[in-house]
Design an enzyme around this catalytic site. Structure first.
Site, PDB file in Angstrom:
ATOM      1  N   LYS A  23       0.831  -1.203   0.000  1.00  0.00           N
ATOM      2  CA  LYS A  23       0.000   0.000   0.000  1.00  0.00           C
ATOM      3  C   LYS A  23       0.869   1.258   0.000  1.00  0.00           C
ATOM      4  O   LYS A  23       0.657   2.165  -0.792  1.00  0.00           O
ATOM      5  CB  LYS A  23      -0.895  -0.011   1.250  1.00  0.00           C
ATOM      6  CG  LYS A  23      -1.564   1.310   1.553  1.00  0.00           C
ATOM      7  CD  LYS A  23      -2.473   1.226   2.751  1.00  0.00           C
ATOM      8  CE  LYS A  23      -1.803   1.509   4.081  1.00  0.00           C
ATOM      9  NZ  LYS A  23      -1.505   2.933   4.323  1.00  0.00           N
ATOM     10  N   ARG A  93      -4.429  10.598   4.989  1.00  0.00           N
ATOM     11  CA  ARG A  93      -3.411  11.639   5.081  1.00  0.00           C
ATOM     12  C   ARG A  93      -2.437  11.626   3.911  1.00  0.00           C
ATOM     13  O   ARG A  93      -1.900  12.662   3.523  1.00  0.00           O
ATOM     14  CB  ARG A  93      -2.627  11.474   6.374  1.00  0.00           C
ATOM     15  CG  ARG A  93      -3.411  11.749   7.623  1.00  0.00           C
ATOM     16  CD  ARG A  93      -2.471  11.630   8.778  1.00  0.00           C
ATOM     17  NE  ARG A  93      -1.222  12.280   8.433  1.00  0.00           N
ATOM     18  CZ  ARG A  93      -0.956  13.549   8.634  1.00  0.00           C
ATOM     19  NH1 ARG A  93      -1.823  14.322   9.219  1.00  0.00           N
ATOM     20  NH2 ARG A  93       0.206  14.046   8.253  1.00  0.00           N
ATOM     21  N   CYS A 117      -4.462  12.978  13.315  1.00  0.00           N
ATOM     22  CA  CYS A 117      -5.083  11.679  13.072  1.00  0.00           C
ATOM     23  C   CYS A 117      -4.998  10.888  14.356  1.00  0.00           C
ATOM     24  O   CYS A 117      -4.434  11.355  15.338  1.00  0.00           O
ATOM     25  CB  CYS A 117      -4.415  10.946  11.919  1.00  0.00           C
ATOM     26  SG  CYS A 117      -2.801  10.324  12.320  1.00  0.00           S
ATOM     27  N   VAL A 124       3.003  18.592   8.456  1.00  0.00           N
ATOM     28  CA  VAL A 124       3.615  18.480   7.124  1.00  0.00           C
ATOM     29  C   VAL A 124       4.621  19.612   6.884  1.00  0.00           C
ATOM     30  O   VAL A 124       4.940  19.944   5.760  1.00  0.00           O
ATOM     31  CB  VAL A 124       2.558  18.460   5.985  1.00  0.00           C
ATOM     32  CG1 VAL A 124       1.749  17.176   6.019  1.00  0.00           C
ATOM     33  CG2 VAL A 124       1.639  19.674   6.046  1.00  0.00           C
ATOM     34  N   ASP A 312       5.093   0.795  12.244  1.00  0.00           N
ATOM     35  CA  ASP A 312       3.909   0.098  11.726  1.00  0.00           C
ATOM     36  C   ASP A 312       3.850  -1.367  12.156  1.00  0.00           C
ATOM     37  O   ASP A 312       2.866  -2.044  11.864  1.00  0.00           O
ATOM     38  CB  ASP A 312       3.866   0.187  10.191  1.00  0.00           C
ATOM     39  CG  ASP A 312       3.426   1.561   9.707  1.00  0.00           C
ATOM     40  OD1 ASP A 312       3.016   2.390  10.530  1.00  0.00           O
ATOM     41  OD2 ASP A 312       3.500   1.808   8.482  1.00  0.00           O
ATOM     42  N   ILE A 334       8.214   7.294  17.111  1.00  0.00           N
ATOM     43  CA  ILE A 334       7.845   8.000  15.867  1.00  0.00           C
ATOM     44  C   ILE A 334       6.551   8.790  16.038  1.00  0.00           C
ATOM     45  O   ILE A 334       6.464   9.945  15.641  1.00  0.00           O
ATOM     46  CB  ILE A 334       7.692   7.013  14.678  1.00  0.00           C
ATOM     47  CG1 ILE A 334       8.934   6.120  14.546  1.00  0.00           C
ATOM     48  CG2 ILE A 334       7.410   7.760  13.373  1.00  0.00           C
ATOM     49  CD1 ILE A 334      10.197   6.815  14.122  1.00  0.00           C
ATOM     50  N   ARG A 404      -8.518  -0.565   5.083  1.00  0.00           N
ATOM     51  CA  ARG A 404      -7.650   0.429   4.441  1.00  0.00           C
ATOM     52  C   ARG A 404      -6.306  -0.178   4.084  1.00  0.00           C
ATOM     53  O   ARG A 404      -5.626   0.323   3.185  1.00  0.00           O
ATOM     54  CB  ARG A 404      -7.402   1.615   5.384  1.00  0.00           C
ATOM     55  CG  ARG A 404      -8.594   2.509   5.579  1.00  0.00           C
ATOM     56  CD  ARG A 404      -8.192   3.738   6.365  1.00  0.00           C
ATOM     57  NE  ARG A 404      -6.913   4.223   5.894  1.00  0.00           N
ATOM     58  CZ  ARG A 404      -5.994   4.810   6.657  1.00  0.00           C
ATOM     59  NH1 ARG A 404      -6.233   5.036   7.916  1.00  0.00           N
ATOM     60  NH2 ARG A 404      -4.852   5.197   6.149  1.00  0.00           N
TER      61      ARG A 404
END
Ligand code: UD1
Length: 428
Positions: A23, A93, A117, A124, A312, A334, A404
């Site tokens: 992804k 995002r 989120c 950003v 992740d 992170i 997702r």
């Protein structure tokens, strides 16, 4: 919203699972199609909600997109509207990745700020600072970033960009913008994730000159024309999906799973921690086999930018440590709010103490089924993994997030012997 209902079989996971395309590689590559007007063709694209959201965004921008996963075709439409609305950006995002290509190609872009989120503030600023270095003027207006090339929409200029933090999306946005800038850019303190390398391969196919991707310094020489060439590309396998099934395989003694198409070299930090925990992880040709023979040992993990331990994979690994012997300390460096799975795992009988960005896990012998839910993708995955080995029945609610990022998750789990079903429109 749909839920996953998992009933204990008491048996470890066994069998073969094929990994889908990544992804997080497909999303920036889809955005890179904006740099060309020709017809590009992507293969091995996973069938996921985030891919549909990106396709919808590209269509809104005026592209002609045909998604027939695992194939996606993108071509220029009649007209371009370089504007990404809040309604689409808030769903995902990564939509901010259209900013660099749009301003580089069309001289102008208006992209909604993504906002916070579930896992943290996720600013950003590094994307914007980098684009300014390439000559963009940037202003923020009513929740939107409005970026313009030099002299009212002119061509960007190659420059030196130094990121204050290694950011995956920031590095990708700047690589895409620099690929159409005039001259050479040097990006310093870049993210080194495999997905950044994958984007570099695509930009090189498109006619830009990108070198150094995978290290912290990337050089980009922009193509000497207004647009790049179309391309054909097959997306690399999803290392986080692979890691998720690898961890699931090790939850119970006797687990034995062949993870097909996953690259061990992209998963080194995870593999080292799994081996330290006493799990056997071996390469079998293009595949990875995970086997667990004896007890799990507790190990400590601190997340870090690649090649460190991926944030992740933190939630899934924490679920694994819940089943280990002894105490493990899991630190998240992170994102600031990435332990939403912990209170839910506690409801399943896990013993975890949270102290700021650190979770101290005391291994337990068993987990109990419960109704649980999470508000981010990987946290939801960690609950599914726990549910697969918990006693009786677990219902993981609001699996919107899982959809997702995990292609055909229930079919893949069924193939590994998990008793799982999707409950449509369950209570949320
Ligand atoms: C990408 C991945 C996501 C993964 C994350 C970290 C995609 C689509 N998503 O997200 O799955 O969890 O990398 O590996 O590829 N930061 C700033 N300023 C910025 C940008 C980032 O301070 O301008 C900070 C973030 O708040 C975070 C850190 O940098 O603390 C890393 O974020 P980043 O690498 O940008 O994550 P994403 O690209 O959003």
């Amino acid at each position: 919203m749909d839920a996953l209902r998992i009933r204990s079989t008491g048996k470890p996971l066994e069998g073969t699972v094929r990994i889908s395309g990544a992804k997080n590689a497909a999303l920036p590559i889809l955005c890179a199609t904006l740099l060309s007007d020709g017809a590009s063709h992507l293969r091995n694209v996973p069938r996921l909600r985030d891919i549909e959201t990106t396709a919808a965004l590209l269509r809104f921008l005026g592209r002609d997109v045909r998604v027939d996963a695992p194939e996606v075709h993108v071509a220029a439409g009649a007209e371009v509207r370089p504007e990404a609305p809040y309604e689409l950006v808030k769903q995902m995002r990564a939509s901010v990745l259209v900013l660099g290509p749009l301003v580089a190609r069309f001289g102008r872009a208006k992209v909604s700020l993504p906002g916070g989120c579930a896992i943290g503030a996720r600013p950003v600023d590094q994307h914007l600072k980098g684009l300014e270095a390439l000559g963009c003027s940037i202003r923020l207006e009513r929740g939107y970033v409005i970026a313009e090339g030099p002299n009212n929409g002119g061509r960007l200029r190659g420059a030196e960009v130094m990121f204050d933090v290694p950011t995956v999306g920031g590095t990708e946005n700047l690589m895409m913008a620099a690929a159409l800038a005039k001259g050479r850019s040097t990006l310093v303190n870049c993210a080194r994730e495999p997905e950044v390398e994958e984007l570099a391969r695509v930009l090189n196919k498109m006619g830009a000159e990108v070198s150094g991707a995978g290290t912290d310094v990337i050089h980009v020489t922009g193509a000497d024309r207004g647009e790049l060439s179309p391309f054909e590309h097959a997306i690399i396998p999803d290392r986080i999906e692979a890691g998720t099934y690898m961890v699931a395989a090790a939850m119970l003694e006797g687990g034995n799973v062949l993870v097909q198409g996953a690259k061990l070299s992209d998963l080194e930090a995870l593999v080292m921690k799994m081996r330290a925990a006493g799990i056997e992880v071996t390469s079998e040709g293009q595949d990875i086999r995970v086997r667990r023979f004896g007890e799990l040992r507790a190990v400590n993990v601190t997340t870090a930018p690649h090649p460190g331990f991926p944030t992740d994979m933190q939630a899934q690994f924490l679920s694994l440590m819940v089943m280990a012997r002894g105490e493990s300390v899991i630190s998240e460096t992170i994102f600031e709010n990435r332990f939403m799975h912990v209170p839910e795992l506690q409801r399943m009988g896990a013993s975890v103490a949270l102290r700021g960005n650190t979770a101290v896990v005391q291994g337990v012998r068993r987990l109990y089924g419960a109704s649980v839910m999470a508000t981010d993708l990987r946290a939801s995955a960690s609950l599914v993994i726990a549910g697969a080995v918990a006693d009786e029945e677990t219902e993981v609610r609001r699996i919107y997030h899982l959809d997702r990022g995990y292609e055909r998750i229930e079919q893949k789990l069924l193939g590994l012997g998990v008793n799982v079903e999707r409950v449509r429109g369950a209570e949320s």
